[in-house]
Design an enzyme around this catalytic site. Structure first.
Site, short mmCIF file in Angstrom:
data_model
loop_
_atom_site.label_atom_id
_atom_site.label_comp_id
_atom_site.label_asym_id
_atom_site.label_seq_id
_atom_site.Cartn_x
_atom_site.Cartn_y
_atom_site.Cartn_z
N LYS A 88 1.88 -15.59 -3.03
CA LYS A 88 2.26 -16.82 -3.74
C LYS A 88 3.27 -17.66 -2.97
O LYS A 88 3.27 -18.88 -3.08
CB LYS A 88 2.84 -16.46 -5.11
CG LYS A 88 1.76 -15.90 -6.03
CD LYS A 88 2.33 -15.46 -7.36
CE LYS A 88 1.22 -15.14 -8.35
NZ LYS A 88 0.52 -16.32 -8.86
N ASP A 139 0.83 -1.21 0.00
CA ASP A 139 0.00 0.00 0.00
C ASP A 139 0.87 1.26 0.00
O ASP A 139 0.60 2.23 -0.72
CB ASP A 139 -0.92 -0.03 1.23
CG ASP A 139 -2.08 0.96 1.12
OD1 ASP A 139 -2.37 1.43 0.01
OD2 ASP A 139 -2.68 1.25 2.17
C1 LIG Z 1 7.97 12.48 -3.82
C2 LIG Z 1 6.58 11.97 -3.74
C3 LIG Z 1 6.39 11.18 -2.57
C4 LIG Z 1 5.05 10.67 -2.51
C5 LIG Z 1 4.55 11.06 -1.18
C6 LIG Z 1 3.47 10.20 -0.80
C7 LIG Z 1 4.03 9.11 0.01
C8 LIG Z 1 2.87 8.35 0.49
C9 LIG Z 1 3.38 7.34 1.42
C10 LIG Z 1 2.34 6.95 2.34
C11 LIG Z 1 1.40 6.06 1.56
C12 LIG Z 1 0.49 5.56 2.57
C13 LIG Z 1 -0.54 4.81 1.75
C14 LIG Z 1 -1.63 4.55 2.69
C15 LIG Z 1 -2.87 4.96 1.96
C16 LIG Z 1 -4.08 4.65 2.81
O1 LIG Z 1 -3.94 3.91 3.72
S1 LIG Z 1 -5.47 5.46 2.49
C17 LIG Z 1 -6.52 4.79 3.76
C18 LIG Z 1 -7.38 3.69 3.25
N1 LIG Z 1 -8.32 4.20 2.32
C19 LIG Z 1 -9.41 4.86 2.74
O2 LIG Z 1 -9.66 5.07 3.91
C20 LIG Z 1 -10.29 5.38 1.63
C21 LIG Z 1 -11.75 5.34 2.05
N2 LIG Z 1 -12.55 5.65 0.89
C22 LIG Z 1 -12.85 6.93 0.59
O3 LIG Z 1 -12.56 7.86 1.34
C23 LIG Z 1 -13.55 7.20 -0.71
O4 LIG Z 1 -14.24 6.04 -1.11
C24 LIG Z 1 -12.54 7.59 -1.83
C25 LIG Z 1 -11.48 6.51 -2.07
C26 LIG Z 1 -11.86 8.91 -1.44
C27 LIG Z 1 -13.31 7.78 -3.13
O5 LIG Z 1 -14.42 8.60 -2.84
P1 LIG Z 1 -14.90 9.70 -3.89
O6 LIG Z 1 -13.85 10.74 -4.10
O7 LIG Z 1 -16.24 10.13 -3.43
O8 LIG Z 1 -14.95 8.87 -5.22
P2 LIG Z 1 -16.24 8.40 -6.03
O9 LIG Z 1 -16.81 9.61 -6.69
O10 LIG Z 1 -17.12 7.55 -5.19
O11 LIG Z 1 -15.55 7.47 -7.10
C28 LIG Z 1 -14.69 8.00 -8.10
C29 LIG Z 1 -14.52 6.91 -9.13
O12 LIG Z 1 -13.78 5.83 -8.50
C30 LIG Z 1 -14.53 4.62 -8.54
N3 LIG Z 1 -14.32 3.91 -7.28
C31 LIG Z 1 -14.29 4.43 -6.03
N4 LIG Z 1 -14.03 3.46 -5.13
C32 LIG Z 1 -13.87 2.33 -5.83
C33 LIG Z 1 -13.57 0.99 -5.48
N5 LIG Z 1 -13.34 0.63 -4.21
N6 LIG Z 1 -13.47 0.08 -6.46
C34 LIG Z 1 -13.68 0.42 -7.77
N7 LIG Z 1 -13.95 1.69 -8.17
C35 LIG Z 1 -14.04 2.61 -7.21
C36 LIG Z 1 -16.00 5.07 -8.67
O13 LIG Z 1 -16.77 4.07 -9.27
C37 LIG Z 1 -15.84 6.28 -9.58
O14 LIG Z 1 -15.62 5.83 -10.89
P3 LIG Z 1 -16.18 6.68 -12.16
O15 LIG Z 1 -17.65 6.77 -11.95
O16 LIG Z 1 -15.49 8.03 -12.09
O17 LIG Z 1 -15.76 5.88 -13.35
#
Ligand SMILES: CCCCCCCCCCCCCCCC(=O)SCCNC(=O)CCNC(=O)[C@H](O)C(C)(C)COP(=O)(O)OP(=O)(O)OC[C@H]1O[C@@H](n2cnc3c(N)ncnc32)[C@H](O)[C@@H]1OP(=O)(O)O
Length: 240
Positions: free
Chosen positions: A185, A161
């Protein structure tokens, strides 16, 4: 706040350059760089070798640092206490400012950086911006045991993740995991080093599709394969 962010950012990257003699980043790597928040503490970059790193991990780290010299790859610094996204980005989505800055969160730290050196997640991520892929070098310590002698599947999922999150965030900015699908796997021996190769496969509106494989250092063993869906947060929606 913004001013201290910028100053912090500058000092983090200056520190990075001083430590490693890192070359200046080319302009097209700027997006990745802009994602880092460094508002409070830039004191320690955790994505650097420490004495717990095995020979394998150090060797691979050195090989990838070499690849960084021509600017095609970059090492991603990793902070423990600050959000790795720009907090301004997240304030847009989490409308209650206390969620981001509240006193109650003063203890908050990145889950994967919450262990003593060598006991939990030791890792570093390298990014290839042109190829839209990252490589995560990961050594899972003894506190991550599942079946005796092997890494817990949840620890592998966590690392996937994080690797996916970095890969997606570089292209998408503030993203969240919507879906993870993992095929385990082979069991991963505890304290061994694995390499997670992640790739951004497709960007479709706000959806970022990523995939990865987890392999042994000699690449002979395929431990896991995974796909993920990340959603770029919509500033018009609150996530709370
Ligand atoms: C130099 C650079 C460095 C980088 C620096 C960053 C470093 C970084 C490191 C840290 C990295 C940590 C990585 C941890 C990352 C977490 O742990 S995140 C925590 C776990 N995830 C969550 O808690 C998310 C909970 N879910 C939510 O809040 C909401 O469902 C979401 C994901 C924000 C989406 O909600 P929304 O914005 O209202 O989206 P929505 O309009 O429902 O759907 C948009 C589109 O996605 C699709 N969709 C949404 N969910 C799904 C699904 N589950 N399955 C399939 N399609 C889906 C919808 O069908 C829709 O499709 P279209 O109609 O546009 O074709």
């Amino acid at each position: 706040m913004l001013r201290s962010c910028t100053a912090g950012l500058r000092s983090l990257w200056a520190l990075r350059g001083r430590r490693e003699g890192a070359p200046r980043l080319s302009a097209d790597l700027q997006p990745a760089r802009r994602l880092f928040s460094t508002e409070k503490a830039v004191h320690k970059d955790w994505a650097l070798p420490n004495p717990s790193w095995s020979k394998d991990l150090k060797l691979l780290f050195d090989q990838f640092m070499k690849k960084c010299e021509d600017g095609s790859w970059e090492r991603l610094p990793s902070c423990k206490h600050t959000c790795t996204y720009k907090s301004e980005d997240f304030k847009t989505y989490f409308l209650d400012p206390q969620l981001v800055e509240g006193e109650g969160l003063s203890q908050a730290q990145l889950f994967t950086r919450g262990f003593e050196d060598g006991l939990g997640f030791e890792y570093v991520i390298f990014n290839n911006n042109d190829e839209k892929r990252t490589v995560c070098l990961f050594q899972g310590g003894p506190y991550l045991q599942g079946i005796p002698g092997f890494l817990h599947g949840g620890a592998i999922a966590t690392m996937i993740d994080v690797a996916f999150g970095s890969c997606a965030a570089i292209s998408g900015g503030a993203v969240m995991t919507a879906n993870l699908n993992i095929n385990f796997k082979r069991p991963v021996p505890l304290c061994s080093v694995v390499v997670i190769h992640s790739q951004l496969d497709k960007l479709e509106g706000r959806k970022l599709f990523v995939s990865c494989n987890v392999r042994s250092v000699d690449e002979k063993t395929l431990y896991s394969e995974a796909t993920g869906l990340f959603i770029k947060l919509d500033p018009k929606k609150s996530s709370t």
